[in-house]
Design an enzyme around this catalytic site. Structure first.
Site, PDB file in Angstrom:
ATOM      1  N   LEU A  55       0.848  -1.199   0.000  1.00  0.00           N
ATOM      2  CA  LEU A  55       0.000   0.000   0.000  1.00  0.00           C
ATOM      3  C   LEU A  55       0.878   1.242   0.000  1.00  0.00           C
ATOM      4  CD1 LEU A  55      -2.647  -1.128   2.637  1.00  0.00           C
ATOM      5  CD2 LEU A  55      -2.486  -1.655   0.191  1.00  0.00           C
ATOM      6  N   ALA A  56       0.878   1.908  -1.136  1.00  0.00           N
ATOM      7  CA  ALA A  56       1.776   3.061  -1.275  1.00  0.00           C
ATOM      8  C   ALA A  56       1.040   4.258  -1.858  1.00  0.00           C
ATOM      9  CB  ALA A  56       2.955   2.680  -2.161  1.00  0.00           C
ATOM     10  N   ARG A  58       3.120  14.562   6.329  1.00  0.00           N
ATOM     11  CA  ARG A  58       4.021  15.129   7.333  1.00  0.00           C
ATOM     12  C   ARG A  58       5.496  15.019   6.935  1.00  0.00           C
ATOM     13  NH1 ARG A  58       2.082  12.083  12.451  1.00  0.00           N
ATOM     14  NH2 ARG A  58       1.083  10.769  10.899  1.00  0.00           N
TER      15      ARG A  58
HETATM   16  C1  UD1 Z   1      -2.392   1.778   9.717  1.00  0.00           C
HETATM   17  C2  UD1 Z   1      -3.318   0.803  10.425  1.00  0.00           C
HETATM   18  C3  UD1 Z   1      -2.954   0.746  11.912  1.00  0.00           C
HETATM   19  C4  UD1 Z   1      -1.506   0.330  12.035  1.00  0.00           C
HETATM   20  C5  UD1 Z   1      -0.594   1.267  11.237  1.00  0.00           C
HETATM   21  C6  UD1 Z   1       0.801   0.728  11.207  1.00  0.00           C
HETATM   22  C7  UD1 Z   1      -5.431   0.928   9.228  1.00  0.00           C
HETATM   23  C8  UD1 Z   1      -6.811   1.395   9.249  1.00  0.00           C
HETATM   24  N1  UD1 Z   1      -4.687   1.218  10.276  1.00  0.00           N
HETATM   25  O1  UD1 Z   1      -2.635   3.043  10.259  1.00  0.00           O
HETATM   26  O2  UD1 Z   1      -3.769  -0.170  12.580  1.00  0.00           O
HETATM   27  O3  UD1 Z   1      -1.124   0.324  13.391  1.00  0.00           O
HETATM   28  O4  UD1 Z   1      -1.048   1.370   9.883  1.00  0.00           O
HETATM   29  O5  UD1 Z   1       1.670   1.673  10.638  1.00  0.00           O
HETATM   30  O6  UD1 Z   1      -5.027   0.273   8.303  1.00  0.00           O
HETATM   31  N2  UD1 Z   1      -2.523   4.000   2.208  1.00  0.00           N
HETATM   32  C9  UD1 Z   1      -2.993   3.983   0.919  1.00  0.00           C
HETATM   33  N3  UD1 Z   1      -4.213   4.500   0.666  1.00  0.00           N
HETATM   34  C10 UD1 Z   1      -4.998   5.033   1.622  1.00  0.00           C
HETATM   35  C11 UD1 Z   1      -4.520   5.048   2.929  1.00  0.00           C
HETATM   36  C12 UD1 Z   1      -3.262   4.516   3.201  1.00  0.00           C
HETATM   37  O7  UD1 Z   1      -2.326   3.504   0.012  1.00  0.00           O
HETATM   38  O8  UD1 Z   1      -6.113   5.487   1.292  1.00  0.00           O
HETATM   39  C13 UD1 Z   1      -1.205   3.424   2.491  1.00  0.00           C
HETATM   40  C14 UD1 Z   1      -0.207   4.452   2.942  1.00  0.00           C
HETATM   41  O9  UD1 Z   1       0.528   4.945   1.850  1.00  0.00           O
HETATM   42  C15 UD1 Z   1       0.677   3.684   3.911  1.00  0.00           C
HETATM   43  C16 UD1 Z   1      -0.244   2.583   4.441  1.00  0.00           C
HETATM   44  O10 UD1 Z   1      -1.333   2.514   3.551  1.00  0.00           O
HETATM   45  O11 UD1 Z   1       1.756   3.088   3.282  1.00  0.00           O
HETATM   46  C17 UD1 Z   1      -0.712   2.884   5.836  1.00  0.00           C
HETATM   47  O12 UD1 Z   1      -1.389   4.102   5.847  1.00  0.00           O
HETATM   48  P1  UD1 Z   1      -1.314   5.074   7.070  1.00  0.00           P
HETATM   49  O13 UD1 Z   1      -2.166   6.249   6.790  1.00  0.00           O
HETATM   50  O14 UD1 Z   1       0.079   5.332   7.451  1.00  0.00           O
HETATM   51  O15 UD1 Z   1      -2.031   4.177   8.164  1.00  0.00           O
HETATM   52  P2  UD1 Z   1      -2.063   4.435   9.694  1.00  0.00           P
HETATM   53  O16 UD1 Z   1      -3.038   5.451   9.989  1.00  0.00           O
HETATM   54  O17 UD1 Z   1      -0.680   4.630  10.167  1.00  0.00           O
END
Ligand code: UD1
Ligand code: CA
Length: 472
Positions: free
Chosen positions: A8-9, A15
């Protein structure tokens, strides 16, 4: 059955305040994405789908340049509606692996490794699970999703923003790495809702969905919490860099490398160093570099993709795509540019640049010299300030300097030129034609003497000086 991974990227990593996707931020000289791809590939997962979003074209460009045997594709998430929504974009991809398992990885987990991926897969398969989550125990669970445990495995993951006060106290967190049975993942994606604090489709809700359908879920707690570390801003990214940097140095210490001080020492992961070698502070050893035994890599060295033989001593040397053979002594302030080969026992002193050239055994280039596009033999001596003139503004030519030649100070060697074995060039010459073996070439103006010339000049200058002094 074949395994596949979805990374997932899609996120921007706001930030990070960067103009590129977060997964392309470097940890120890390598994008976070690269760390993950290598971890997958080393675990024999060679089908990988990347969900891109913010500056997805940069991701594609990166993947295009990357040499690998894996089958890597990307899908676009055009709106950022959560991690569950991101995986939904890969539905067609998941369908190709029905009957198998899918590793879903957040794109910001550089330290995920083969051992963790394989051990969690083992637990996943042996337990007959629909989903297995990678977790870590942290003193400060910060913004991570909390793991809700029950007697048999886990019963769910609650995002921080959705936690009760009691759940906030939980120290086991979701690392953002999951094994899913492909069919179960497809089913759960269809059931995801966005009725939560962030109005996002949470991938983490799949756990409860699958359990309520009578499926089994489990959690694999990582041995080392570092495995779960990601970075949301530059400070955290620097922290990841520091962890990776220290881990690499520690490995070299175990292998018998001596560090006088590790301040400013950055060694990329694939660098090889032979035992007995000493590394001073402020040294950068980049990818592809291989250093032999008993070398001394002094302060200020930057070596990139450079092979260094045994017993070499370098001091303030920058070398790129070069080969330096045994017992060469180089520096300080020397630039060895790509495609250069410095052979055994060569001595190169201060302010010397070598580019696209071979410098033969035991040749000495002591100071202030440029050797470009040249083939230099063995035991040649370069005086101070020699320049190979390899470029006429349009084309580049080579100079050939044979064994035992002696190049006088401040010689310009205008390529293409051949200087024969043992030949001499007189200091200050601009050599434009070939010099036969054993000859002396002098190509400079003759000295003309004008007796007494200076007297008159000196008198004029003194008079002017006295006048100026009076006006003060
Ligand atoms: C997510 C998890 C959380 C976990 C954490 C670990 C969920 C709902 N929560 O939270 O439980 O502890 O990761 O780091 O999954 N991304 C997409 N598309 C989106 C949203 C995110 O591609 O619409 C990708 C981001 O680029 C990233 C990853 O998914 O690589 C995680 O997204 P991020 O927003 O960092 O999730 P957290 O809120 O940290
Ligand atoms: Ca995160």
């Amino acid at each position: 059955m074949e395994k596949a991974a979805i990374i997932l990227a899609g996120g921007q990593g706001k930030r990070m305040k960067s103009n590129k996707p977060k997964v392309l931020c470097n940890v120890l000289g390598e994008p976070i994405l690269e760390w993950e791809l290598k971890a997958c590939e080393s675990s024999d997962i060679n089908n990988i789908c990347i969900v891109k979003g913010y500056h997805g074209e940069m991701l594609d460009e990166y993947l295009k340049k990357r040499k690998s045997a894996s089958d890597i594709c990307s899908v676009l998430q055009s709106e950022r509606l959560g991690t569950g929504h991101a995986v939904m974009q890969a539905r067609d991809y998941i369908k190709k692996f029905l009957g198998g398992d899918i590793l879903v990885l957040n794109g910001d987990l550089p330290f995920i490794d083969k051992e963790t991926i394989e051990a969690s897969y083992k637990l996943h398969k042996e337990g007959g699970c629909a989903v297995t989550v990678l977790t870590a125990i942290l003193d400060d669970a910060a913004n991570y999703g909390r793991i809700i445990r029950d007697q048999t495995g886990i019963s769910g993951i609650v995002e921080k923003k959705d936690c009760t006060l009691q759940q906030l106290e939980i120290k086991e967190i979701n690392a953002g790495c999951y094994w899913f049975d492909a069919a179960d993942l497809l089913y759960a994606l269809g059931e995801l809702k966005n009725d939560n604090a962030q109005n996002e489709y949470y991938l983490t809700d799949c756990i409860e969905i699958l359990i309520s359908k009578g499926k089994k879920a489990d959690a694999y707690a990582s041995r080392d919490a570092v495995t779960a570390m990601g970075a949301n801003d530059r400070k955290e990214l620097l922290e990841l860099n520091d962890i990776a940097r220290k881990a690499v140095i520690s490995k070299h210490l175990e292998n018998g490398i001596e560090f006088t001080c590790t301040d400013g020492v950055v060694i990329e992961k694939d660098v090889v160093i032979g035992k007995g070698t000493v590394i001073d502070c402020n040294v950068s050893l980049r990818s592809g570099t291989v250093i032999g035994e008993d070398c001394h890599i002094g302060s200020g060295c930057v070596l990139s993709n450079t092979k260094v033989g045994n017993g070499v001593s370098l001091n303030y040397v920058q070398a790129y795509d070069a080969v330096i053979d045994e017992k060469a002594t180089i520096g300080p302030f020397v630039h060895i540019r790509p495609n250069s080969h410095i052979m055994n026992g060569v001595k190169i002193g201060d302010f010397v640049e070598v580019k696209n050239s071979t410098v033969g055994e035991c040749t000495s280039v002591s100071h202030l010299t440029y050797i470009g596009d040249s083939d230099v033999g063995a035991n040649v001596n370069f005086g101070c300030g020699v320049v190979t003139v390899n470029y006429n503004g349009k084309e580049k030519f080579r100079c050939e300097i044979e064994d035992n030649a002696f190049i006088g100070c401040n010689t310009n060697i205008v390529a293409p030129v051949h200087i024969g074995k043992g030949a001499y060039t007189a200091a200050g010459s601009t050599i434009t034609g070939d010099v036969p073996d054993d000859a002396l070439a002098i190509e400079r103006g003759e000295t003309i003497i004008k007796e007494g010339y200076a007297h008159k000049k000196l008198w004029e200058r003194t008079e002017k000086y006295e006048k100026n002094k009076k006006h003060e």
